[in-house]
Design an enzyme around this catalytic site. Structure first.
Site, short mmCIF file in Angstrom:
data_model
loop_
_atom_site.label_atom_id
_atom_site.label_comp_id
_atom_site.label_asym_id
_atom_site.label_seq_id
_atom_site.Cartn_x
_atom_site.Cartn_y
_atom_site.Cartn_z
N ASP A 202 0.74 -1.25 -0.07
CA ASP A 202 -0.05 -0.07 0.04
C ASP A 202 0.81 1.28 0.12
O ASP A 202 2.17 1.08 0.03
CB ASP A 202 -0.88 -0.03 1.05
CG ASP A 202 -2.20 0.61 0.84
OD1 ASP A 202 -2.23 1.92 0.59
OD2 ASP A 202 -3.14 0.04 0.89
N HIS A 273 -2.90 3.31 -4.26
CA HIS A 273 -2.32 2.68 -3.00
C HIS A 273 -0.90 2.12 -3.35
O HIS A 273 -0.68 0.80 -2.94
CB HIS A 273 -3.36 1.74 -2.47
CG HIS A 273 -4.51 2.05 -2.04
ND1 HIS A 273 -4.62 2.56 -0.70
CD2 HIS A 273 -5.89 2.43 -2.37
CE1 HIS A 273 -5.87 3.16 -0.55
NE2 HIS A 273 -6.60 2.68 -1.58
N GLU A 339 -9.87 2.93 -5.25
CA GLU A 339 -9.51 4.18 -4.78
C GLU A 339 -8.28 4.81 -5.62
O GLU A 339 -7.19 4.88 -5.11
CB GLU A 339 -9.21 4.40 -3.26
CG GLU A 339 -10.31 4.20 -2.36
CD GLU A 339 -10.09 3.86 -0.82
OE1 GLU A 339 -11.00 4.37 -0.27
OE2 GLU A 339 -8.95 3.32 -0.70
C1 ACM Z 1 -10.87 -0.57 0.45
O1 ACM Z 1 -11.49 -0.61 1.35
N1 ACM Z 1 -10.16 0.60 -0.09
C2 ACM Z 1 -10.90 -1.82 -0.37
#
Ligand code: ACM
Length: 618
Positions: A202, A273, A339
């Site tokens: 991440d 991420h 995201e």
């Molecule tokens: C997530 O909670 N961004 C998958």
């Protein structure tokens, strides 16, 4: 005078002398045929377990539980081996592929224990059941030598409701040491979960050794400090954090999972991420000449600093996934896809030109393009990509599995397009969300999700999923199926395995019940809900205690489980449903959302600060 001999007889009233019955099992099995309240079978040390070859790994696991936890050592051999003839057999594992259930179990006072299993998975499930029937001691790591374990006489068949029973460990936001990952695999098996999803990378850390790109771990596996509490409070601890797994560590994890019937789903999150990777290899990102170079992110929240989508970045990640698929041999490979704000792409002429070259009207489409190309690569290697629901686009191969988290509509939509899905909704199955109202919860974030709330989760009751299991709509010859459910343990606020225990348990026990046990109404106030809590308290919490799991007591945290002085960011589900305007909760990044702005994103401040609604607090 003190005796120097070790007693081999379990003391009266010890955990070994108290056999548990069918009604102690958690998750509750599918059906019961017969049970004797008083009769028991005494499994005696020195006798034998024989097993058909296909089930031998599971049989050995049972022998290990008996030896470690109960101090009762048994021989465990292949039923076809000559040695099997010489044994006094007390347990038989029989491979029976005509069985319609996952496994059947019969305990006879004289003949002993007979397990029939359709396949290895069925045998692992049977072992999870047998371990609970053996009593609390079977959850301990060691016991002085004993002579026997008592099993209640019983007979039943059992099968799971869902084929995918998952739990996600976020080892990226806070690194989880390997021995705790192994402990979680043991707990996953104990609760009959069969998928452990490892979120390996991440913005805040890269946790998997990739030999071709050593800087991913040299640079990407640690950060200088971390937010204390949600990013909105902008408080940092000034304390370096890091860690990563070598490829050999991960092979050990995979083998340990395999020996418990668990598939490890590794996830490398792209194209968002990914700031830790960009910090290691800046050419992967969108920084322009003169921009401040990315560092491994020290704040939670959604980053606008996403990968630069082009052929070179794709090639880099194909190489990364090549190594990943060499380590993880399971059928599923996670690509992330959640995201991904395309804000930097829109400002970058080379990205705009690249999108145009691909015949796209908007750079926003590059999100789907990148995942689609990587997904095709994974499919070409005989695996199935797994993406979060934002990753669904016309580019995504139909072989993909979609973990749906932003409410329910995204899952229904993915299924209607022919994708298999796993329900992982934030409003139901995110166990990092607070377990109760009130400031006594450690760093209370998210929605209130009590044990009873989690237990009440019923996929069939969601308007879009009444026909689950049957598939909904066919797309190019494929029917989208609901494969199962998955709980998430995001670790922004879970900074140690002790804290993960607190968030996970006992709510994960409720997820196990929903994933495995027959459908029934478990909403609050129902007999099923009350019975579950009673079974949990009477039989199962002692098992967790024996295993050393530091669960949240039902009446609230112990003093040392609190975090006085660290504010949370509680959210209200009803308010967010109302604000969505659709009558449904819809999470995830959306245009105009308020984001934490890092140094690299400064130019984008105008683009990001106009928003008002909230990011999932991390
Ligand atoms: C997530 O909670 N961004 C998958």
């Amino acid at each position: 005078m003190m005796s120097d001999s070790v007693s081999s007889v379990p003391a009266q009233g010890s955990e070994l002398a108290r056999p548990a019955g069918w009604d102690s099992l958690l998750p509750r099995p599918q059906g019961v045929r017969a049970e004797s309240a008083s009769e028991t079978f005494s499994l005696t040390a020195g006798t034998g377990i024989i097993s058909d070859a296909a089930l031998l790994t599971a049989a050995r696991l049972f022998a290990q539980h008996l030896a470690d936890g109960c101090g009762v050592a048994l021989h465990c051999v292949d039923a076809a081996a000559p040695l099997a003839q010489a044994l006094q057999v007390s347990v038989r594992f029989i491979h029976d592929d005509s069985l319609t259930s996952s496994y059947s179990l019969a305990v006879d006072a004289v003949a002993g224990i007979e397990v029939r299993a359709r396949d290895a998975a069925g045998a692992f499930n049977a072992v999870a059941t047998l371990r609970q029937l053996a009593g609390v001691a079977a959850f301990r790591r060691s016991h002085s030598a004993a002579t026997s374990v008592q099993f209640a006489v019983t007979s039943f068949e059992d099968s799971p409701r869902f084929g995918w029973r998952g739990v996600l460990l976020d080892v990226a936001r806070h690194f989880m040491p390997k021995h705790d990952v192994l402990r979680y695999l043991d707990q996953a098996h104990a609760h009959k979960f069969n998928v452990v999803h490892l979120h390996l990378t991440d913005d805040q850390g890269w946790r998997v050794e990739i030999k071709r790109y050593p800087r991913l771990t040299e640079v990407g596996s640690w950060r200088t400090e971390s937010n204390v509490g949600p990013w909105r409070h902008n408080i940092h601890d000034g304390r370096p954090h890091g860690g990563f797994y070598t490829q050999e560590d991960l092979r050990e994890i995979v083998a340990y999972a395999h020996a418990r019937g668990i598939t490890v789903l590794p996830e490398i999150d792209v194209p968002g991420h990914a700031e830790a990777a960009i910090a290691a290899y800046p050419e992967l990102g969108c920084a322009l000449e003169g921009d401040v170079p990315a560092t491994v992110r020290t704040s939670w929240g959604i980053s606008t600093n996403v990968l630069r989508p082009n052929w070179e970045t794709l090639e880099f990640f194909k190489n990364v996934f090549d190594e990943l698929m060499d380590i993880f041999d399971g059928p599923f490979v996670g690509l992330g896809g959640d995201e991904v704000p395309p804000l930097l792409w829109r400002e970058d002429e080379t990205v705009v030109a690249f999108a145009r070259e691909q015949g796209m009207d908007s750079v926003d489409e590059l999100h789907g393009w990148f995942l689609g190309k990587l997904g095709e690569f994974v499919v070409s290697r005989g695996r199935r990509p797994v993406v979060w629901d934002e990753g669904v686009s016309e580019h995504l191969p139909l072989e993909s599995v979609v973990t749906t988290w932003r409410g329910y509509v995204s899952g229904a939509s993915a299924m209607a397009q022919g994708y298999d899905i796993v329900l992982a909704p934030e409003q139901d199955l995110y166990l990092d969300h607070r377990a109760a109202e009130g400031e006594q919860e450690p760093i209370p974030v998210g929605f209130v999700r009590t044990l009873e709330d989690v237990l009440a989760f019923e996929p069939d009751a969601i308007p879009h999923f009444e026909n689950q299991g049957e598939g909904i709509v066919e797309n190019q010859g494929r029917v989208g199926r609901l494969l199962g459910i998955q709980a998430q343990l995001w670790s922004e606020q879970l900074d140690s395995p002790r804290r993960v225990d607190y968030a996970a348990f006992p709510r994960l026990c409720a997820v196990a019940e929903v994933a495995w046990s027959p459908k029934t109404d478990r909403s609050q106030g129902t007999p099923a809900s009350a019975e579950f809590v009673d079974r949990l308290v009477t039989h199962h919490l002692p098992r967790l205690e024996a295993a050393g799991v530091e669960y949240r007591p039902l009446d609230g945290p112990l003093p040392w489980q609190q975090r006085p002085g660290v504010s949370g960011w509680p959210r209200d589900l009803n308010e967010e449903i109302e604000a969505s305007g659709s009558g449904e909760f819809v999470g995830g990044w959306h245009e105009g959302m308020e984001l934490h702005v890092s140094e690299l994103d400064v130019d984008m401040e105008g683009a990001t600060s106009a928003a008002t609604s909230e990011v999932r607090p991390g």
